[in-house]
Write an enzyme that holds these catalytic residues in place. Structure first.
Site, PDB file in Angstrom:
ATOM      1  N   TYR A   1     -11.801  19.164  17.453  1.00 58.69           N
ATOM      2  CA  TYR A   1     -12.351  17.881  17.024  1.00 58.69           C
ATOM      3  C   TYR A   1     -13.206  18.049  15.770  1.00 58.69           C
ATOM      4  O   TYR A   1     -13.247  17.169  14.918  1.00 58.69           O
ATOM      5  CB  TYR A   1     -13.175  17.251  18.149  1.00 58.69           C
ATOM      6  CG  TYR A   1     -13.532  15.816  17.842  1.00 58.69           C
ATOM      7  CD1 TYR A   1     -12.602  14.804  18.048  1.00 58.69           C
ATOM      8  CD2 TYR A   1     -14.779  15.483  17.313  1.00 58.69           C
ATOM      9  CE1 TYR A   1     -12.896  13.487  17.738  1.00 58.69           C
ATOM     10  CE2 TYR A   1     -15.082  14.166  17.000  1.00 58.69           C
ATOM     11  CZ  TYR A   1     -14.145  13.171  17.215  1.00 58.69           C
ATOM     12  OH  TYR A   1     -14.436  11.873  16.909  1.00 58.69           O
TER      13      TYR A   1
ATOM     14  N   PHE B   1      -4.381  -2.220  -8.967  1.00 64.23           N
ATOM     15  CA  PHE B   1      -3.432  -1.824  -7.943  1.00 64.23           C
ATOM     16  C   PHE B   1      -3.759  -2.639  -6.690  1.00 64.23           C
ATOM     17  O   PHE B   1      -4.924  -2.929  -6.426  1.00 64.23           O
ATOM     18  CB  PHE B   1      -3.465  -0.313  -7.649  1.00 64.23           C
ATOM     19  CG  PHE B   1      -2.416   0.043  -6.637  1.00 64.23           C
ATOM     20  CD1 PHE B   1      -1.081   0.056  -7.005  1.00 64.23           C
ATOM     21  CD2 PHE B   1      -2.742   0.292  -5.310  1.00 64.23           C
ATOM     22  CE1 PHE B   1      -0.098   0.318  -6.069  1.00 64.23           C
ATOM     23  CE2 PHE B   1      -1.758   0.551  -4.370  1.00 64.23           C
ATOM     24  CZ  PHE B   1      -0.432   0.565  -4.749  1.00 64.23           C
ATOM     25  N   THR B   2      -2.724  -2.982  -5.939  1.00 64.90           N
ATOM     26  CA  THR B   2      -2.866  -3.930  -4.818  1.00 64.90           C
ATOM     27  C   THR B   2      -4.015  -3.570  -3.865  1.00 64.90           C
ATOM     28  O   THR B   2      -4.963  -4.344  -3.720  1.00 64.90           O
ATOM     29  CB  THR B   2      -1.548  -4.009  -4.042  1.00 64.90           C
ATOM     30  OG1 THR B   2      -1.143  -2.681  -3.695  1.00 64.90           O
ATOM     31  CG2 THR B   2      -0.460  -4.659  -4.883  1.00 64.90           C
TER      32      THR B   2
ATOM     33  N   ASP C   1      -8.427   7.060  -9.678  1.00 63.66           N
ATOM     34  CA  ASP C   1      -7.401   6.906  -8.661  1.00 63.66           C
ATOM     35  C   ASP C   1      -6.397   8.009  -8.999  1.00 63.66           C
ATOM     36  O   ASP C   1      -5.580   7.870  -9.900  1.00 63.66           O
ATOM     37  CB  ASP C   1      -6.762   5.515  -8.733  1.00 63.66           C
ATOM     38  CG  ASP C   1      -5.663   5.346  -7.689  1.00 63.66           C
ATOM     39  OD1 ASP C   1      -5.147   6.368  -7.197  1.00 63.66           O
ATOM     40  OD2 ASP C   1      -5.321   4.197  -7.372  1.00 63.66           O
TER      41      ASP C   1
ATOM     42  N   LYS D   1       1.557  10.572  -2.074  1.00 64.67           N
ATOM     43  CA  LYS D   1       2.277  10.673  -3.335  1.00 64.67           C
ATOM     44  C   LYS D   1       2.258  12.128  -3.813  1.00 64.67           C
ATOM     45  O   LYS D   1       3.013  12.930  -3.309  1.00 64.67           O
ATOM     46  CB  LYS D   1       1.672   9.731  -4.380  1.00 64.67           C
ATOM     47  CG  LYS D   1       2.076   8.268  -4.236  1.00 64.67           C
ATOM     48  CD  LYS D   1       1.456   7.573  -3.056  1.00 64.67           C
ATOM     49  CE  LYS D   1       1.606   6.081  -3.098  1.00 64.67           C
ATOM     50  NZ  LYS D   1       0.363   5.367  -3.032  1.00 64.67           N
TER      51      LYS D   1
ATOM     52  N   ARG E   1       7.393  -5.886  -7.836  1.00 59.55           N
ATOM     53  CA  ARG E   1       6.063  -5.710  -8.400  1.00 59.55           C
ATOM     54  C   ARG E   1       5.905  -6.792  -9.461  1.00 59.55           C
ATOM     55  O   ARG E   1       6.058  -6.547 -10.648  1.00 59.55           O
ATOM     56  CB  ARG E   1       5.889  -4.301  -8.986  1.00 59.55           C
ATOM     57  CG  ARG E   1       5.570  -3.236  -7.941  1.00 59.55           C
ATOM     58  CD  ARG E   1       4.354  -3.590  -7.130  1.00 59.55           C
ATOM     59  NE  ARG E   1       3.922  -2.578  -6.164  1.00 59.55           N
ATOM     60  CZ  ARG E   1       3.366  -2.874  -4.993  1.00 59.55           C
ATOM     61  NH1 ARG E   1       3.249  -4.122  -4.588  1.00 59.55           N
ATOM     62  NH2 ARG E   1       2.931  -1.925  -4.203  1.00 59.55           N
TER      63      ARG E   1
ATOM     64  N   PHE F   1       2.729  -9.474  -0.209  1.00 58.74           N
ATOM     65  CA  PHE F   1       4.060  -8.919  -0.484  1.00 58.74           C
ATOM     66  C   PHE F   1       4.635  -8.133   0.678  1.00 58.74           C
ATOM     67  O   PHE F   1       5.844  -8.022   0.817  1.00 58.74           O
ATOM     68  CB  PHE F   1       4.025  -8.043  -1.746  1.00 58.74           C
ATOM     69  CG  PHE F   1       3.038  -6.909  -1.675  1.00 58.74           C
ATOM     70  CD1 PHE F   1       1.712  -7.105  -2.009  1.00 58.74           C
ATOM     71  CD2 PHE F   1       3.442  -5.656  -1.266  1.00 58.74           C
ATOM     72  CE1 PHE F   1       0.796  -6.067  -1.928  1.00 58.74           C
ATOM     73  CE2 PHE F   1       2.539  -4.604  -1.184  1.00 58.74           C
ATOM     74  CZ  PHE F   1       1.216  -4.819  -1.511  1.00 58.74           C
TER      75      PHE F   1
END
Ligand SMILES: *Cc1c(COP(=O)(O)O)cnc(C)c1O
Length: 472
Positions: free
Chosen positions: A70, A122-123, A213, A256, A380, A446
């Site tokens: 843990y 970005f969303t 980011d 990514k 997009r 979306f």
């Protein structure tokens, strides 16, 4: 020159093409939203490059070494060490994925009324900024909003825009600058080292924090090596470290560039910010030493980070994306130029030039590409852009369909088949009817919005009028 796959296939996952009739039924059932299709009904899946990577034998081996304690798992220590070494940040908390890190960062730094400049929205990033009372301000160069402008670093910040924002609202109301490397919604476009450095300098003059980011930072590093003077002989890890040296921290979607199916992290150099992150993470993700991930997930991400920095890997990755893009361009298909790092973006405005933006050209194109070839892509455009806090529709300049290439998953033959489907559809483009939104969720619409062809809608209206006439 073709760069062949720098790997051999060891495990295969069968995929099957469906018939056009089956696909028409599937997309109708999915409300013409490719997010709502079942994976088994998709032949080639370019919906996203997020969490869709193929892991290596080395990563799978690491999964067996999961230390599922843990607290204080050895896999956490490995991940922490890897992030320190390759990203250069002193502190790191794992999160279940990128938006977990965005949630923490936004809650920690944004107060109501703040402005957060960034190089295109970005969303999920903007959604978390707004959720915490912040206002996102786009400071990317104008050309980034033009699908045809061919620039080597189309993700760059317009420093004049950033400076005038600081002047207008005051540095006290800008908790941090959010710099995306690369810029997803501009077409996977990179930011140059010179621009990163300039943003850093400007921020420093005003005492403003810079957060990256870093989702596709390795792809950005590759473009710098390829295109920026003085970097051709530097290694990818050297370039990445220099990029990160201009930031105070970053959010990362491990799904990514870290080559894993799930995971992310928030990294920073400031110790007090780290301490506050450790307090907050317990509420939303888990202990600071696992952040919503299993020990094995952290091990896979640590190993994925190392593999992602291998030159052969990243050169092939970018070459695959470019191969698809160049094939489409050669056939006259309108795409975003230049071809970006993780995806080829179809320019739906030019592709379906007979549709207005209110008829959702990109959504329509994505749906019909699925019908044409079983190829799944993502809208997009206006659907992704959503509404502002007062409910007003955003009208983005770019109306794009993204063909995102998963990492290490498809071969050049798959890219050929997908390209042929796009090219066939382009030939028959005038017959494609637009869409109408029939269900609109409030947040990040979306993902789950539903649509119907305008044709049918209008036909239904006419039928209803006829019925009313018959009854009167
Ligand atoms: C995917 C992505 C995110 C969010 O990461 P998730 O892992 O999907 O939560 C943030 N920023 C960019 C640019 C992304 O592409």
């Amino acid at each position: 020159m073709l760069i062949a796959e720098p790997y051999r296939v060891k495990v295969v996952e069968p995929i099957k093409q469906t018939t056009r009739e089956q696909r028409k039924r599937c997309i109708e059932e999915a409300g013409y939203n490719t997010f709502l299709l079942r994976s088994q009904d998709v032949y080639i899946d370019f919906l996203t490059d997020s969490g869709t990577s193929a892991m290596s034998d080395n990563q799978w081996a690491g999964m067996m070494l999961g230390d599922e304690a843990y607290a204080g798992s050895r896999n956490f220590l490995a991940l922490e060490e890897t992030v320190r070494r390759y990203y250069g940040f002193r502190y790191m908390v794992p999160t279940h994925q990128g938006r977990g890190a965005e949630n923490l960062l936004s809650r920690l730094l944004i107060k109501p009324g703040d402005y957060i400049p960034g190089n295109m929205y970005f969303t999920t990033t903007r959604a978390h900024q707004e959720l915490n009372g912040g206002v996102f301000v786009d400071v990317i160069i104008d050309e980034a909003h033009d699908a045809t402008a061919d620039l080597p670093f189309k993700g760059n910040v317009d420093l004049a825009k950033l400076e005038s924002l600081i002047e207008r609202v005051g540095e006290k109301n800008i908790p941090y600058i959010s710099l995306a490397v690369t810029v997803n919604l501009a077409g996977g476009q990179p930011v140059s080292m010179a621009n990163i450095r300039a943003v850093r300098n400007l921020a420093q003059q005003h005492g403003i924090t810079v957060m990256f980011d870093a989702t596709r930072c390795v792809e950005n590093a590759y473009f710098i090596k390829e295109r920026e003077a003085g970097y051709a002989s530097k290694t990818i890890p050297e370039i990445l470290l220099e990029m990160m040296s201009y930031a105070d921290g970053c959010t990362m979607s491990g799904k990514k560039d870290c080559l894993v199916n799930i995971g992310g992290f928030l990294a920073m150099n400031d110790e007090s910010l780290y301490q506050r992150a450790c307090e907050l993470i317990v509420l939303f993700e888990g202990m600071p030493s696992y952040g919503g991930l299993a020990g094995r997930d952290m091990e896979a991400m640590a190993r994925g980070i190392v593999e992602s920095l291998d030159y052969d890997y990243i050169a092939h990755r970018i070459a695959q994306v470019r191969y698809l893009g160049e094939k489409l361009r050669a056939a006259g298909v309108p795409i975003v130029e230049p071809i970006g790092g993780h995806a080829v973006f179809l320019d739906a405005r030019r592709f379906l030039s007979h549709l207005s933006q209110d008829e959702f050209p990109a959504q329509t194109l994505a749906a019909h590409l699925y019908i044409e070839g079983g190829v799944r892509a993502m809208e997009r455009g206006i659907v992704s852009a959503g509404r502002d806090e007062r409910g007003k529709q955003h009208y983005p300049k770019l109306e794009l369909v993204r063909l995102a290439i998963p990492r290490r998953v498809y071969t050049y033959a798959h890219l050929d088949v997908a390209a042929e489907a796009v090219i066939r559809l382009f030939r028959d483009r005038d017959e494609v009817p637009g869409l109408k939104m029939v269900y609109e969720p409030k947040l990040l619409r979306f993902f789950t919005a539903r649509f119907a062809p305008i044709e049918n809608e209008e036909r239904a209206k006419v039928l209803m009028q006829e019925r009313q006439l018959a009854q009167s």
